[in-house]
Design a protein around this motif. Structure first.
Motif, mmCIF file in Angstrom:
data_model
loop_
_atom_site.group_PDB
_atom_site.id
_atom_site.type_symbol
_atom_site.label_atom_id
_atom_site.label_comp_id
_atom_site.label_asym_id
_atom_site.label_seq_id
_atom_site.Cartn_x
_atom_site.Cartn_y
_atom_site.Cartn_z
ATOM 1 N N THR A 40 13.130 1.173 -15.686
ATOM 2 C CA THR A 40 11.796 1.162 -15.108
ATOM 3 C C THR A 40 11.867 1.377 -13.603
ATOM 4 O O THR A 40 12.943 1.297 -12.991
ATOM 5 N N GLU A 41 10.718 1.649 -12.999
ATOM 6 C CA GLU A 41 10.673 1.820 -11.547
ATOM 7 C C GLU A 41 11.006 0.523 -10.819
ATOM 8 O O GLU A 41 11.367 0.537 -9.647
ATOM 9 N N TYR A 61 4.853 0.915 -15.902
ATOM 10 C CA TYR A 61 5.217 1.086 -14.499
ATOM 11 C C TYR A 61 5.895 2.424 -14.197
ATOM 12 O O TYR A 61 6.143 2.740 -13.044
ATOM 13 N N GLY A 62 6.227 3.203 -15.232
ATOM 14 C CA GLY A 62 6.946 4.450 -14.999
ATOM 15 C C GLY A 62 8.441 4.227 -14.983
ATOM 16 O O GLY A 62 8.927 3.108 -14.831
ATOM 17 N N HIS A 87 4.269 9.977 -15.303
ATOM 18 C CA HIS A 87 5.123 9.147 -14.440
ATOM 19 C C HIS A 87 6.397 8.691 -15.151
ATOM 20 O O HIS A 87 7.071 7.776 -14.686
ATOM 21 N N THR A 88 6.723 9.306 -16.285
ATOM 22 C CA THR A 88 7.980 9.006 -16.962
ATOM 23 C C THR A 88 8.781 10.301 -17.136
ATOM 24 O O THR A 88 8.204 11.392 -17.152
ATOM 25 N N PRO A 299 2.411 9.313 -5.658
ATOM 26 C CA PRO A 299 3.301 8.149 -5.715
ATOM 27 C C PRO A 299 2.527 6.867 -5.443
ATOM 28 O O PRO A 299 1.448 6.888 -4.827
ATOM 29 N N LEU A 302 5.595 0.158 -5.104
ATOM 30 C CA LEU A 302 6.025 -0.823 -6.085
ATOM 31 C C LEU A 302 6.369 -2.157 -5.439
ATOM 32 O O LEU A 302 6.023 -3.207 -5.975
ATOM 33 N N TRP A 317 8.665 2.821 -3.605
ATOM 34 C CA TRP A 317 7.545 3.448 -4.297
ATOM 35 C C TRP A 317 8.048 4.211 -5.507
ATOM 36 O O TRP A 317 9.252 4.427 -5.676
ATOM 37 N N SER A 318 7.131 4.632 -6.367
ATOM 38 C CA SER A 318 7.506 5.352 -7.588
ATOM 39 C C SER A 318 8.050 6.731 -7.235
ATOM 40 O O SER A 318 7.555 7.397 -6.321
ATOM 41 N N ASN A 347 13.418 7.016 -2.751
ATOM 42 C CA ASN A 347 12.096 6.432 -2.952
ATOM 43 C C ASN A 347 12.026 5.002 -2.426
ATOM 44 O O ASN A 347 11.354 4.144 -2.994
#
Length: 385
Positions: A40-41, A61-62, A87-88, A299, A302, A317-318, A347
């Motif tokens: 996960t992110e 959450y991606g 987002h995945t 983006p 997170l 961030w994502s 990121n």
């Protein structure tokens, strides 16, 4: 040794042999199963034996799902289809072959191909607005659409005039003799070519509507077009001269004037046609990078941590697939006036030297390409720290 003791020894040997054989069988089954590693992110990791279950873990959450072993999906194991949310990313690692088989994939996120994505071995197709990114060492094998041939000519274009290009020759549905098994478009591969007068055959390309799954098919000479000679009206050079008429020559003058008013037929000279394409080479990596879909991404932050005593801000961030880097802007005003800029390829970032007890506003976006030809995503929401 008594009989009872001997029986006990024999029973223990049989049990140990059974357990050993069962453990061995269990190891074989586990080795045959493919593991899908999700991340996960937020950094949480795990392993699932089903890709659908792995994407369920990162949907909120991606994140990414990576496959490291050769895999062919079965409809019964993924409930008939595989959904890759926005987002995945599904990562096919190097030297790994991934075959959807008869499973349809609904793609809203990204498939990153480092190994091989083989779509040719089943009836499954890829739908959606997502992206397929083929890396340098990766390969994409798409399906070749079936085309039923009826005769030697695949289509008849509309008649055009001399001097016009093939782009002026329209292709009507009822003029296409060859039928494709999937929806698509028939076009001339040389639309700028200016053919000579007469009837000829020209190269044609069938472009499937679903280019994520199917590859275009090239035909060297099966599109027929007829070119008519174009006529042009020109005035005689001495049309402005005045001729004195004599009574005796009325008939002769009348004939002469008639000749001067007649139009002359002139053929327009056409230029040399360009080189004929004899081979079509598919470039899947160029087809699947969509700048428009990249620009729509956004983006989101997170983690944002600002210690009370420190003079720094930790940001995460994502991630955005296909990016070159990220641009971070921060300002003391919510309008982002006089904002400072920072750039990074990761990121996450640590902003150092921030003033104590001062409020800052931040936002981030991704970009790809060089400065003059840079494409950017949307800005993230502005956060206050």
């Amino acid at each position: 040794m008594g009989k009872l003791a001997k029986k006990r020894i024999v029973i223990m040997l049989l049990v140990s042999l059974f357990l050993t054989d069962r453990d061995y069988h269990s190891r074989i089954v586990q080795a045959a199963e493919v593991s899908f590693v999700y991340r996960t992110e937020q950094g949480e990791m795990g392993i699932r034996g089903n890709p659908g279950d792995a994407f369920d873990m990162i949907r909120k959450y991606g994140g990414t799902v990576t496959v490291y072993e050769d895999c062919r999906l079965e409809p019964k194991n993924v409930q008939g289809y595989l959904y890759i949310p926005e987002h995945t990313t599904l990562i096919i690692s190097e030297e790994t072959k991934f075959e959807p088989g008869d499973v349809d994939i609904y793609l809203e996120g990204t498939i990153q191909v480092g190994g091989t994505l083989d779509l040719s071995g089943g009836k499954g197709i890829i739908l959606g607005d997502g992206d397929i990114v083929v890396e340098k060492e990766g390969s994409l094998i798409r399906q070749i659409p079936a085309i039923e041939r009826n005769g030697e000519i695949c289509l008849w274009g509309s008649t055009i005039k001399s001097g016009q290009s093939l782009a002026a020759s329209k292709i009507e549905k009822d003029k296409v003799a060859w039928k494709a098994a999937v929806a698509g478009e028939w076009i001339f591969t040389q639309p700028d070519r200016i053919p000579g007068v007469g009837t000829g055959l020209y190269p044609v390309l069938f472009i499937p509507e679903n280019r994520l799954t199917y590859q275009p098919v090239f035909f060297s000479s099966c599109g027929q077009v007829t070119v008519e000679e174009k006529m042009e009206n020109r005035k005689p050079e001495n049309s402005g001269a005045v001729t004195e008429k004599r009574p005796d020559d009325n008939n002769a003058a009348s004939k002469e004037d008639t000749k001067k008013q007649e139009t002359t037929e002139v053929e327009i000279k056409t230029g040399q046609p360009p080189v004929i394409i004899t081979k079509f080479v598919s470039q899947p990596s160029a087809i699947y990078t969509k700048s428009k879909s990249f620009q729509k991404k956004r983006p989101r932050f997170l983690h944002v941590v600002r210690p009370k005593k420190g003079r720094q801000v930790r940001l995460k961030w994502s991630s955005v697939p296909g990016k070159t880097g990220y641009e971070i802007r921060f300002s003391g005003k919510k309008s982002m006036a006089k904002a400072e800029k920072k750039y990074t390829k990761k990121n996450k970032m640590i902003l150092r030297g921030v003033k104590k007890r001062k409020v800052y506003y931040l936002r981030v976006r991704a970009y790809k390409g060089k400065k003059k030809k840079r494409t950017c995503t949307k800005w993230s929401s502005i956060i206050k720290v």
